[in-house]
Design a protein around this motif. Structure first.
Motif, mmCIF file in Angstrom:
data_model
loop_
_atom_site.group_PDB
_atom_site.id
_atom_site.type_symbol
_atom_site.label_atom_id
_atom_site.label_comp_id
_atom_site.label_asym_id
_atom_site.label_seq_id
_atom_site.Cartn_x
_atom_site.Cartn_y
_atom_site.Cartn_z
ATOM 1 N N UNK A 244 36.023 35.356 42.238
ATOM 2 C CA UNK A 244 35.659 36.703 41.791
ATOM 3 C C UNK A 244 36.290 37.759 42.699
ATOM 4 N N UNK A 245 36.224 37.550 44.004
ATOM 5 C CA UNK A 245 36.749 38.553 44.934
ATOM 6 C C UNK A 245 38.270 38.670 44.828
ATOM 7 N N UNK A 246 38.944 37.527 44.648
ATOM 8 C CA UNK A 246 40.408 37.587 44.498
ATOM 9 C C UNK A 246 40.759 38.228 43.160
ATOM 10 N N UNK A 247 40.029 37.888 42.128
ATOM 11 C CA UNK A 247 40.329 38.435 40.799
ATOM 12 C C UNK A 247 40.177 39.954 40.764
ATOM 13 N N UNK A 248 39.310 40.499 41.598
ATOM 14 C CA UNK A 248 39.165 41.949 41.614
ATOM 15 C C UNK A 248 40.041 42.596 42.683
ATOM 16 N N UNK A 249 40.906 41.795 43.333
ATOM 17 C CA UNK A 249 41.945 42.431 44.143
ATOM 18 C C UNK A 249 42.101 41.989 45.578
ATOM 19 N N UNK A 250 41.301 41.031 46.060
ATOM 20 C CA UNK A 250 41.285 40.771 47.505
ATOM 21 C C UNK A 250 42.285 39.694 47.927
ATOM 22 N N UNK A 251 43.559 40.082 47.937
ATOM 23 C CA UNK A 251 44.608 39.195 48.435
ATOM 24 C C UNK A 251 45.790 40.044 48.884
#
Ligand SMILES: [Cu+2]
Length: 367
Positions: free
Chosen positions: A176-183
């Motif tokens: 969820x966190x990566x899908x919303x931008x955390x990378x």
């Protein structure tokens, strides 16, 4: 560029979307097929964005490292949870490093020591951390850097091995966190550095799972079921539909004769990119961000799995608009995955002549 009659012909044989890809237009042809989410209720009205855009500037690349010795580098990333438009009229809630997608590109020299701090802004809702794939150590630093809203946590690591590596949030709901931008990407340069180029660009691909079909106006909430099924609403380069294309923030720019290096981080969380430059070729391609291996040459499409990076070289021999896409093309025509590079300069008809009319041929090309 396609002339009108050719565009009509391609449309007639069902290649309208590809004609659009090859030409100037960035958008699809409007031939939207109802998707799994089309029957859902009307979304909430679009939210007031916190920021104009989360799209990371692809030209914001740290300078190549000239040093011949190791240093200690201090790096701080701040987690910002923000609402922004993924395309005009469609808002989503992003989670970001420093307010941008992908997070800032970091660049160090092999042997450098990095003193890293993660700040979790006090107005945020949840825990965050960072897992660096450039780190020997538990979770790539994820445990050490976990911070609640309003807190910060630090760790120190030595960049022991060279290459281009992803960093990403790795709390329990990490997909969820990566899908919303955390990378984002950290580049660890080998001591001898990388070959000199005229331009460097930074892109990140990831997919976003939302409650409504792409383009449905309003505020889209996050859709865990769509993520479980790995059926994203949007597939994006730099966090927005067509972020760096003529139809949005504008293409990247080079001169004819330039050589450009593209750094691409594949956040996922789930999709492997088939990364292709339309109207060009990766004249050098370093799979998996392994910059100290001998590059593959003249590769059309590179597979970039989630949790990995790609480094490639483009040569611009004629004026052109190069479209960087995931060649799983539904992700382009329906889900927003496109970036463009405009090369301007002298035409060279011996290399490419778009106006050639066949008149130098004396007979049919084929019997
Ligand atoms: Cu997070």
């Amino acid at each position: 560029m396609f002339d009108t009659s050719r565009r009509k012909l391609l449309g007639a044989v069902g290649l309208g979307a590809l004609a659009s890809l090859a030409g100037c237009g960035g958008d699809s042809d409007g031939d939207q097929t109802p998707g799994a989410r089309a029957s859902q209720s009307t979304p909430e009205p679009a939210s007031e964005p916190d920021v104009d855009s989360v799209a990371a500037d692809p030209t914001d690349v740290p300078d190549p490292i000239e040093r011949d010795h190791s240093e200690t580098i201090e790096v701080t990333l701040t987690v910002e949870e923000v609402t922004a438009e993924v395309e005009p009229g469609v808002t989503v809630d992003y989670m970001t490093f420093d307010g941008q997608v992908p997070g800032p590109m970091l660049r160090v020299r092999q042997g450098d020591t990095v003193e890293f701090t993660l700040e979790n802004a006090p107005e945020n809702a949840t825990l965050h951390n960072v897992d660096f794939h450039a780190v020997y150590g538990t979770g790539g630093g994820a445990v050490a850097t976990t911070a609640a809203p309003g807190e910060e946590n630090a760790m120190r690591f030595q960049a022991r091995y060279p290459g281009a590596f992803i960093y990403h949030c790795a709390v329990p709901n990490m997909d969820y966190h990566i899908s919303t931008g955390m990378f984002g990407m950290i580049l660890v340069e080998p001591p001898e550095g990388l070959p000199e180029v005229d331009q460097e660009f930074y892109l990140g691909q990831h997919e976003l799972y939302t409650s409504h079909d792409a383009g449905t106006p309003g505020h889209h909430s996050f859709d865990y079921e769509a993520m479980r099924a790995e059926e994203p609403t949007y597939v994006l380069l730099n966090g927005e539909k067509f972020a760096y294309a003529a139809d949005n923030h504008g293409p990247m720019e080079v001169d004819v004769g330039d050589t450009a290096r593209v750094y691409m981080v594949s956040g996922g969380p789930n999709l492997t990119s088939s990364f292709h430059p339309i109207g060009n070729v990766w004249s050098e391609a370093w799979p998996n961000g392994s910059v100290t291996t001998t590059p593959d040459e003249f590769v059309q499409t590179m597979s970039v799995p989630p949790g990995s990076c790609f480094v490639g070289t483009l040569d611009f021999e004629v004026p052109s608009r190069v479209k960087l896409v995931d060649h799983a093309l539904t992700r382009v025509t329906r889900k927003g995955c496109l970036a463009e590079i405009d090369a301007t300069g002298e035409e060279d008809e011996s290399i490419y002549d778009p106006d050639f009319d066949g008149s130098t041929h004396e007979g049919p090309l084929y019997d």
